[in-house]
Design a protein around this motif. Structure first.
Motif, PDB file in Angstrom:
ATOM      1  N   LEU A 184       0.858  -1.171   0.000  1.00  0.00           N
ATOM      2  CA  LEU A 184       0.000   0.000   0.000  1.00  0.00           C
ATOM      3  C   LEU A 184       0.898   1.225   0.000  1.00  0.00           C
ATOM      4  O   LEU A 184       1.720   1.389   0.905  1.00  0.00           O
ATOM      5  N   SER A 185       0.763   2.055  -1.022  1.00  0.00           N
ATOM      6  CA  SER A 185       1.496   3.318  -1.010  1.00  0.00           C
ATOM      7  C   SER A 185       0.507   4.433  -0.731  1.00  0.00           C
ATOM      8  O   SER A 185      -0.688   4.325  -1.038  1.00  0.00           O
ATOM      9  N   THR A 186       1.003   5.509  -0.151  1.00  0.00           N
ATOM     10  CA  THR A 186       0.178   6.668   0.140  1.00  0.00           C
ATOM     11  C   THR A 186       0.927   7.923  -0.289  1.00  0.00           C
ATOM     12  O   THR A 186       2.108   8.072   0.011  1.00  0.00           O
ATOM     13  N   GLY A 187       0.234   8.765  -1.022  1.00  0.00           N
ATOM     14  CA  GLY A 187       0.825  10.008  -1.507  1.00  0.00           C
ATOM     15  C   GLY A 187       1.186   9.941  -2.971  1.00  0.00           C
ATOM     16  O   GLY A 187       1.403   8.874  -3.532  1.00  0.00           O
ATOM     17  N   GLY A 188       1.208  11.128  -3.590  1.00  0.00           N
ATOM     18  CA  GLY A 188       1.645  11.234  -4.973  1.00  0.00           C
ATOM     19  C   GLY A 188       0.629  10.794  -6.003  1.00  0.00           C
ATOM     20  O   GLY A 188       0.990  10.502  -7.142  1.00  0.00           O
ATOM     21  N   THR A 189      -0.669  10.761  -5.627  1.00  0.00           N
ATOM     22  CA  THR A 189      -1.696  10.315  -6.573  1.00  0.00           C
ATOM     23  C   THR A 189      -2.521  11.467  -7.134  1.00  0.00           C
ATOM     24  O   THR A 189      -3.506  11.237  -7.825  1.00  0.00           O
ATOM     25  N   GLY A 190      -2.111  12.684  -6.840  1.00  0.00           N
ATOM     26  CA  GLY A 190      -2.880  13.846  -7.293  1.00  0.00           C
ATOM     27  C   GLY A 190      -2.516  14.283  -8.700  1.00  0.00           C
ATOM     28  O   GLY A 190      -1.991  13.510  -9.505  1.00  0.00           O
ATOM     29  N   LEU A 191      -2.753  15.555  -8.973  1.00  0.00           N
ATOM     30  CA  LEU A 191      -2.613  16.092 -10.321  1.00  0.00           C
ATOM     31  C   LEU A 191      -1.403  17.000 -10.512  1.00  0.00           C
ATOM     32  O   LEU A 191      -1.152  17.439 -11.638  1.00  0.00           O
ATOM     33  N   THR A 192      -0.652  17.263  -9.456  1.00  0.00           N
ATOM     34  CA  THR A 192       0.458  18.195  -9.594  1.00  0.00           C
ATOM     35  C   THR A 192       1.634  17.560 -10.337  1.00  0.00           C
ATOM     36  O   THR A 192       1.694  16.337 -10.509  1.00  0.00           O
TER      37      THR A 192
END
Length: 180
Positions: free
Chosen positions: A76-84
């Protein structure tokens, strides 16, 4: 609807948690803490946990390392899934996937819509399989990690969950590698 068949024995799954962040340390990693706590509270094993910068090659390298590790069943990874511009976790995951679990993104969006409305459209959460290992990329907020675990992953990683779950198909994830 989630149903647990109490006649079946619980099977612990070995998870690794990867936080993708340019700024967080382990002591400030609330999202990683949220996932680690939920994994252990559910009776599973936290096999590894790390933080990595938002660098596509570095993220993919850790995912591949964990997929090659027989002591890790799911990541499970968390972070870095947005649009920037710095959000490259999804691309790193897709560099590693053999198969994508498209429905995970859809179900996660439905769950998110109930909590944050149309802002859910900004998440690129995804899931896939590589080398017999499940991989899921979750947003970097503790709330999103709670939603993904509590509403989806907790059930799919419980062998007793009916009508089906990820655990029961572990043995078949690599059947394409068998000789005919």
């Amino acid at each position: 609807m989630s149903r647990i068949d109490e006649s079946k024995e619980f099977i612990p799954v070995r998870f690794a948690v990867l936080t993708v962040s340019d700024t967080r340390s382990l002591s400030e990693d609330r999202s990683g803490d949220t996932l680690a706590q939920r994994i252990e509270d559910a009776g599973h094993v936290l096999a590894d946990r790390r933080i990595v910068q938002d660098e596509r090659a570095e993220i993919a390298e850790i995912l591949r390392e964990w997929c090659a590790n027989p002591d890790i069943d799911a990541v499970l990874s968390t972070g870095g899934t947005g649009l920037t511009g710095r959000d490259v976790t999804v691309e790193a995951h897709r560099d590693v996937y053999e198969k994508e679990i498209e429905a995970f993104a859809t179900v996660f969006t439905i769950v998110s819509m109930q909590k944050i409305g149309t802002s859910a459209v900004q998440s690129r959460a995804c899931g896939g399989v590589a080398n017999g290992t499940y991989l899921f990329a979750l947003p970097g907020s503790p709330g999103a990690c709670k939603d993904a675990w509590d509403e989806i992953l907790k059930w799919q990683f419980d062998y007793r969950h009916k009508p089906c779950n990820f655990v029961e198909i572990f043995p078949r994830l690599e059947e394409h590698k068998r000789r005919k």
